[in-house]
Design a protein around this motif. Structure first.
Motif, PDB file in Angstrom:
ATOM      1  N   VAL A 207       0.852  -1.190   0.000  1.00 46.20           N
ATOM      2  CA  VAL A 207       0.000   0.000   0.000  1.00 46.20           C
ATOM      3  C   VAL A 207       0.889   1.241   0.000  1.00 46.20           C
ATOM      4  N   LEU A 208       0.604   2.147  -0.929  1.00 48.62           N
ATOM      5  CA  LEU A 208       1.249   3.463  -0.916  1.00 48.62           C
ATOM      6  C   LEU A 208       0.198   4.457  -0.452  1.00 48.62           C
ATOM      7  N   THR A 209       0.550   5.271   0.519  1.00 45.38           N
ATOM      8  CA  THR A 209      -0.417   6.232   1.059  1.00 45.38           C
ATOM      9  C   THR A 209      -0.006   7.651   0.692  1.00 45.38           C
ATOM     10  N   MET A 210      -0.969   8.415   0.169  1.00 45.12           N
ATOM     11  CA  MET A 210      -0.699   9.835  -0.145  1.00 45.12           C
ATOM     12  C   MET A 210      -1.408  10.731   0.838  1.00 45.12           C
ATOM     13  N   GLU A 211      -0.732  11.759   1.226  1.00 43.50           N
ATOM     14  CA  GLU A 211      -1.294  12.750   2.143  1.00 43.50           C
ATOM     15  C   GLU A 211      -0.730  14.094   1.699  1.00 43.50           C
ATOM     16  N   ASP A 212      -1.592  14.994   1.286  1.00 48.17           N
ATOM     17  CA  ASP A 212      -1.136  16.322   0.833  1.00 48.17           C
ATOM     18  C   ASP A 212       0.027  16.242  -0.154  1.00 48.17           C
ATOM     19  N   GLY A 213      -0.079  15.358  -1.108  1.00 46.20           N
ATOM     20  CA  GLY A 213       0.926  15.270  -2.163  1.00 46.20           C
ATOM     21  C   GLY A 213       2.168  14.482  -1.803  1.00 46.20           C
ATOM     22  N   ARG A 214       2.234  14.057  -0.545  1.00 47.22           N
ATOM     23  CA  ARG A 214       3.412  13.279  -0.133  1.00 47.22           C
ATOM     24  C   ARG A 214       3.053  11.807  -0.023  1.00 47.22           C
ATOM     25  N   LEU A 215       4.042  10.999  -0.341  1.00 49.76           N
ATOM     26  CA  LEU A 215       3.827   9.561  -0.408  1.00 49.76           C
ATOM     27  C   LEU A 215       4.557   8.871   0.733  1.00 49.76           C
ATOM     28  N   THR A 216       3.856   7.947   1.387  1.00 43.54           N
ATOM     29  CA  THR A 216       4.550   7.115   2.368  1.00 43.54           C
ATOM     30  C   THR A 216       4.286   5.666   2.021  1.00 43.54           C
ATOM     31  N   ASP A 217       5.274   4.857   2.153  1.00 45.15           N
ATOM     32  CA  ASP A 217       5.175   3.457   1.750  1.00 45.15           C
ATOM     33  C   ASP A 217       4.874   2.609   2.978  1.00 45.15           C
ATOM     34  N   ALA A 218       3.607   2.165   3.106  1.00 48.67           N
ATOM     35  CA  ALA A 218       3.232   1.373   4.274  1.00 48.67           C
ATOM     36  C   ALA A 218       3.609  -0.087   4.067  1.00 48.67           C
ATOM     37  N   ALA A 219       3.544  -0.827   5.140  1.00 51.57           N
ATOM     38  CA  ALA A 219       3.902  -2.245   5.078  1.00 51.57           C
ATOM     39  C   ALA A 219       2.891  -3.024   4.250  1.00 51.57           C
ATOM     40  N   ALA A 220       3.350  -4.124   3.686  1.00 57.11           N
ATOM     41  CA  ALA A 220       2.453  -4.982   2.914  1.00 57.11           C
ATOM     42  C   ALA A 220       1.430  -5.612   3.843  1.00 57.11           C
ATOM     43  N   PRO A 221       0.131  -5.587   3.472  1.00 54.09           N
ATOM     44  CA  PRO A 221      -0.862  -6.209   4.327  1.00 54.09           C
ATOM     45  C   PRO A 221      -0.736  -7.730   4.317  1.00 54.09           C
ATOM     46  N   SER A 222      -0.514  -8.297   3.152  1.00 51.26           N
ATOM     47  CA  SER A 222      -0.408  -9.757   3.022  1.00 51.26           C
ATOM     48  C   SER A 222       0.032 -10.034   1.602  1.00 51.26           C
ATOM     49  N   SER A 223       0.271 -11.325   1.318  1.00 49.82           N
ATOM     50  CA  SER A 223       0.477 -11.675  -0.075  1.00 49.82           C
ATOM     51  C   SER A 223      -0.904 -11.771  -0.694  1.00 49.82           C
ATOM     52  N   HIS A 224      -0.965 -11.987  -2.011  1.00 50.98           N
ATOM     53  CA  HIS A 224      -2.250 -12.021  -2.709  1.00 50.98           C
ATOM     54  C   HIS A 224      -3.278 -12.853  -1.962  1.00 50.98           C
ATOM     55  N   THR A 225      -4.406 -12.223  -1.673  1.00 52.93           N
ATOM     56  CA  THR A 225      -5.496 -12.930  -1.017  1.00 52.93           C
ATOM     57  C   THR A 225      -6.408 -13.496  -2.088  1.00 52.93           C
TER      58      THR A 225
END
Ligand SMILES: Nc1ncnc2c1ncn2[C@@H]1O[C@H](COP(=O)(O)OP(=O)(O)OP(=O)(O)O)[C@@H](O)[C@H]1O
Ligand SMILES: [Mg+2]
Length: 229
Positions: A207-225
């Motif tokens: 998951v890549l999260t955007m907030e006010d034009g900035r990107l933060t790279d969050a941890a993977a939730p899981s492999s393909h469900t």
């Protein structure tokens, strides 16, 4: 760039001027996408998701930064256009073509041969078989959106960029759309999907999260469900 990297984005920025105000829609975005992964791009309305995707597609020029394709060439200069496909937020179906003709359009533009069976399978997987001879104006918005997804998948692109591809779907068809995207990932397509659909996070590798034009790279939730239902 590692062998499995499809795309590498560095320090990508884009601002808009609105009157006296400057909107920093994308600020120094940096990430890479790997072969066959499904990456969800999330963030509040106005956080810059569509701007980022449009930059990746080359639909708008960045103010700064670089987008490199797997071969090391600039993404927007690649000659391999059929390796890149988009589901735009605004869908972009051609009104005078039938649903089937819209879905098949990429195969005609580049004179890529696509088996009739593949076209039938894609129409079927997205619930479009019964509607295929209608014009976009004669089907629902959700059906138009699924046609835009089918059109993006038809050439089995290396990279599929989808801007809220379930925005007009009910719960069942939102799953159907993600199932189609996951099938493509299993065949090697990399999918970057901007979405407000929380269920999408269960399908995503990352998951890549955007907030006010900035990107933060969050941890993977899981492999393909596995997608059920
Ligand atoms: N052409 C433009 N001119 C001026 N400002 C723009 C333009 N396009 C987008 N913006 C502004 O840039 C910011 C990011 O917009 P963007 O469409 O990328 O957001 P988004 O995350 O895709 O939102 P949504 O979830 O509603 O689709 C917003 O503040 C928006 O108002
Ligand atoms: Mg958007």
């Amino acid at each position: 760039m590692s062998a499995s990297t499809v795309l590498e984005v560095s320090h990508l920025s884009k601002s808009y001027v609105r009157g006296y105000e400057e909107v920093h829609a994308v600020q120094r975005a940096q990430f890479s996408l790997r072969n066959g992964e499904l990456v969800a791009l999330i963030g509040p309305s106005g956080s810059g998701k569509t701007t980022l995707l449009n930059l990746l597609m080359g639909w708008e020029p960045p103010d700064a930064g670089e987008i490199l394709w797997e071969s090391g060439e600039a993404l927007t200069r690649t000659s391999q256009w059929s390796q890149l496909a988009m589901v735009p937020q605004t869908l972009g179906l051609l009104e005078e073509l039938t649903i089937r003709e819209n879905v098949a359009l990429p195969t005609r533009l580049g004179e890529h041969g696509v088996a009739e069976q593949r076209l039938c399978n894609i129409l079927d997987s997205l619930g479009l078989v019964q509607l295929q001879d209608r014009l976009p104006g004669e089907v629902s918005l959700g059906e138009q959106q699924r046609a835009a997804v089918a059109r993006a998948l038809i050439l089995s692109p290396v990279l599929l960029i989808a801007d809220e591809p379930t925005g007009h779907q009910d719960e069942v068809w939102a799953r159907g759309v993600f199932r189609a995207l996951l099938d493509a990932c299993h065949s090697g397509t990399t999918c970057l999907v901007a979405t407000h659909n929380e269920e999408a996070l269960t399908y995503a590798d990352r998951v890549l999260t955007m907030e006010d034009g900035r990107l933060t790279d969050a941890a993977a939730p899981s492999s393909h469900t596995e997608v059920s239902g």
